[in-house]
Design an enzyme around this catalytic site. Structure first.
Site, PDB file in Angstrom:
ATOM      1  N   GLY A 215       0.789  -1.221   0.000  1.00 20.83           N
ATOM      2  CA  GLY A 215       0.000   0.000   0.000  1.00 20.83           C
ATOM      3  C   GLY A 215       0.829   1.282   0.000  1.00 20.83           C
ATOM      4  O   GLY A 215       0.275   2.376  -0.039  1.00 20.83           O
ATOM      5  N   ASP A 216       2.146   1.170   0.069  1.00 19.61           N
ATOM      6  CA  ASP A 216       3.007   2.364   0.055  1.00 19.61           C
ATOM      7  C   ASP A 216       4.202   2.080  -0.868  1.00 19.61           C
ATOM      8  O   ASP A 216       4.087   1.232  -1.738  1.00 19.61           O
ATOM      9  CB  ASP A 216       3.411   2.709   1.498  1.00 19.61           C
ATOM     10  CG  ASP A 216       3.693   4.196   1.682  1.00 19.61           C
ATOM     11  OD1 ASP A 216       4.534   4.721   0.936  1.00 19.61           O
ATOM     12  OD2 ASP A 216       3.076   4.838   2.555  1.00 19.61           O
ATOM     13  N   GLY A 238       1.206  -0.245  -5.308  1.00 23.11           N
ATOM     14  CA  GLY A 238       2.141   0.402  -4.406  1.00 23.11           C
ATOM     15  C   GLY A 238       2.465   1.791  -4.913  1.00 23.11           C
ATOM     16  O   GLY A 238       1.869   2.263  -5.889  1.00 23.11           O
ATOM     17  N   HIS A 239       3.411   2.442  -4.254  1.00 21.35           N
ATOM     18  CA  HIS A 239       3.752   3.813  -4.632  1.00 21.35           C
ATOM     19  C   HIS A 239       5.054   3.906  -5.426  1.00 21.35           C
ATOM     20  O   HIS A 239       5.582   4.982  -5.624  1.00 21.35           O
ATOM     21  CB  HIS A 239       3.809   4.711  -3.398  1.00 21.35           C
ATOM     22  CG  HIS A 239       2.487   4.872  -2.711  1.00 21.35           C
ATOM     23  ND1 HIS A 239       2.302   5.666  -1.610  1.00 21.35           N
ATOM     24  CD2 HIS A 239       1.259   4.331  -2.980  1.00 21.35           C
ATOM     25  CE1 HIS A 239       1.029   5.603  -1.224  1.00 21.35           C
ATOM     26  NE2 HIS A 239       0.380   4.795  -2.036  1.00 21.35           N
ATOM     27  N   GLY A 240       5.618   2.761  -5.830  1.00 24.76           N
ATOM     28  CA  GLY A 240       6.820   2.803  -6.655  1.00 24.76           C
ATOM     29  C   GLY A 240       8.103   2.622  -5.863  1.00 24.76           C
ATOM     30  O   GLY A 240       8.082   2.226  -4.702  1.00 24.76           O
TER      31      GLY A 240
END
Ligand SMILES: *[C@@H]1O[C@H](CO)[C@@H](O)[C@H](O)[C@H]1NC(C)=O
Ligand SMILES: *[C@@H]1O[C@H](CO)[C@@H](O)[C@H](O)[C@H]1NC(C)=O
Ligand SMILES: *[C@@H]1O[C@H](CO)[C@@H](O)[C@H](O)[C@H]1NC(C)=O
Ligand SMILES: *[C@@H]1O[C@H](CO)[C@@H](O)[C@H](O)[C@H]1NC(C)=O
Ligand SMILES: *[C@@H]1O[C@H](CO)[C@@H](O)[C@H](O)[C@H]1NC(C)=O
Ligand SMILES: *[C@@H]1O[C@H](CO)[C@@H](O)[C@H](O)[C@H]1NC(C)=O
Length: 393
Positions: A215-216, A238-240
């Site tokens: 999730g991040d 996700g955030h990469g």
């Protein structure tokens, strides 16, 4: 006693210790671990590890193919010889973080040289009740991290899964020469603050052949990181993969030498990113290379963000004082879910230096009828190769 006799007795002693632990395998069941779903195996694991750690030749701690409850444990060296921890089964954390010691950890490994963590097993943080709902209570800021590696050297983590951590899945601090291979991270997109692997103050960290869905950030790289290599990783949701955020704290060490190569991103918020705070302390980021990367429906595939200021926590008018130099983005292809496929927002106080861009083929596939663009400030990159969009002109 004659020397020969002493030697013979010593040999006998060695043989008898080896007999007590055939092949030097320390099975947690022999230390009282029960796979009944309600007995905490913390003590059993700790005791098995202590004996393995004190064993004079390479040894193995075995967690067999069952499901065990594990409250909280810290496994600490230095050890006499290399130790392998073989997790074949599943370790489950307590669901309620208020029942745990408030120190931000679930399973910690520290001060161990030549550690191997393998076996195909799973660390299940059982985090779903903690995500989002854990707000104001004092323990909430320090939710447990599934796996902490503190001051670990010459180590391998292979064939292991980290699932549903309450906070970051993995935190790497003060480590040297640590490889994650065939490492799987899985948590849903909505799980808050569940960064995959966070690295800080460490050298020679490799992540390869791995799958990160969370999730991040899939991987986040903090200050004092050097020689970090990430290859053949898939990230998403996700955030990469992010370098930073940097500049928020005083005396941060430079980040030097990050390579992300042969990776792919699926439906992530960012692809490859460097982020620093405005109105920041001084810092530096250099020698960053991102190449042979596939983006699938990524919101911000290529991004340098030196005005990173979530929730208006800073004075965005003052420039970032983190110096970014020698960065390359090469052979990056695929799709962007927003029109700005390449964004290089460098500091107005210290422009980015030595930025190279080659072979960017990113198409916008969102709802609007328009083409992908780049947005650049305070940077004059050297452009090579062929591009599907104009870069910084
Ligand atoms: C890094 O660690 C691995 C695993 O223990 C070891 O095989 C290798 O020799 C180490 N590399 C260096 C440079 O020490
Ligand atoms: C990881 O799994 C692969 C495939 O099953 C196996 O070949 C390899 O030896 C395993 N690695 C370790 C360190 O156990
Ligand atoms: C980590 O990756 C770098 C760059 O590919 C390589 O030189 C190094 O040997 C790798 N380290 C290990 C322990 O595999
Ligand atoms: C990574 O490398 C392999 C082997 O060269 C190739 O088949 C694969 O397409 C590459 N993936 C990316 C994302 O570049
Ligand atoms: C692409 O990403 C956007 C925004 O993240 C999302 O709303 C959309 O469902 C994604 N499209 C596909 C085909 O996954
Ligand atoms: C950037 O690269 C140039 C040319 O290779 C080199 O002279 C310079 O020292 C590098 N700068 C940093 C901060 O690493």
């Amino acid at each position: 006693m004659g020397n020969l006799k002493v030697a013979a007795m010593f040999l006998l002693l060695l043989v008898s210790t080896a007999k007590a632990h055939p092949g030097a395998v320390f099975d947690v069941r022999k230390y009282g671990a029960k796979a009944d779903g309600k007995s905490d195996i913390s003590k059993a694991l700790c005791n098995a590890f202590k004996e393995a750690c004190a064993y004079p030749t390479p040894s193995k701690v075995l967690i067999p193919k069952r499901t065990f409850l594990l409250a909280q444990v810290s496994l600490e060296g230095p050890c006499k010889a290399p130790v392998k921890i073989v997790v074949r089964g599943t370790l489950k954390a307590l669901t309620d973080p208020s029942k745990m010691k408030v120190d931000g950890s679930w399973v910690t490994f520290q001060y161990i040289d030549r550690l191997t963590l393998s076996g195909g097993g799973t660390f299940d943080g059982q985090g779903s009740k903690a995500w989002g709902t854990c707000g104001l209570k004092s323990y909430c800021k320090q939710l447990p991290i599934n796996l902490r590696f503190n001051f670990i050297t010459n180590a391998i983590v292979e064939n292991i899964t980290s699932k549903d951590s309450k906070q970051f899945h993995v935190n790497v601090l003060g480590c040297n020469n640590l490889t994650f291979r065939r490492f799987t991270i899985s948590a849903p997109e909505h799980s808050l603050n569940t960064d995959g692997i966070h690295i800080g103050r460490s050298t020679g960290i490799n992540i390869t052949d791995s799958n990160i869905a969370t999730g991040d950030d899939c991987v986040s790289i903090g200050d004092g990181s050097r020689q970090i290599t990430i290859t053949k990783v898939t990230c998403g949701p996700g955030h990469g993969i992010s370098v930073g955020s940097l500049g928020k704290y005083k005396n941060e060490e430079p980040v030097v030498g990050v390579t992300v190569r042969n990776c792919s991103f699926f439906n992530t918020m960012n692809g490859v990113r460097i982020k620093t705070w405005p109105a920041s302390f001084r810092g530096s980021v250099s020698d960053m290379h991102f190449e042979d990367i596939i983006m699938n429906n990524v919101s911000s595939p290529v991004i340098i963000d030196q005005v990173y200021c979530p929730n208006n926590e800073c004075n965005a008018k003052l420039p970032s004082l983190v110096r970014i130099s020698n960065v390359s983005f090469k052979n990056i292809r695929g799709t962007s879910s927003t029109p700005v496929a390449v964004k290089l927002a460098c500091s107005s106080g210290i422009p980015c230096r030595g930025v190279e861009i080659a072979d960017i083929d990113l198409r916008y596939t969102g709802k609007e009828a328009r083409a992908a663009v780049s947005e650049c400030s305070n940077v004059r990159p050297k452009i090579f190769g062929k591009h599907s969009l104009t870069i910084c002109t």
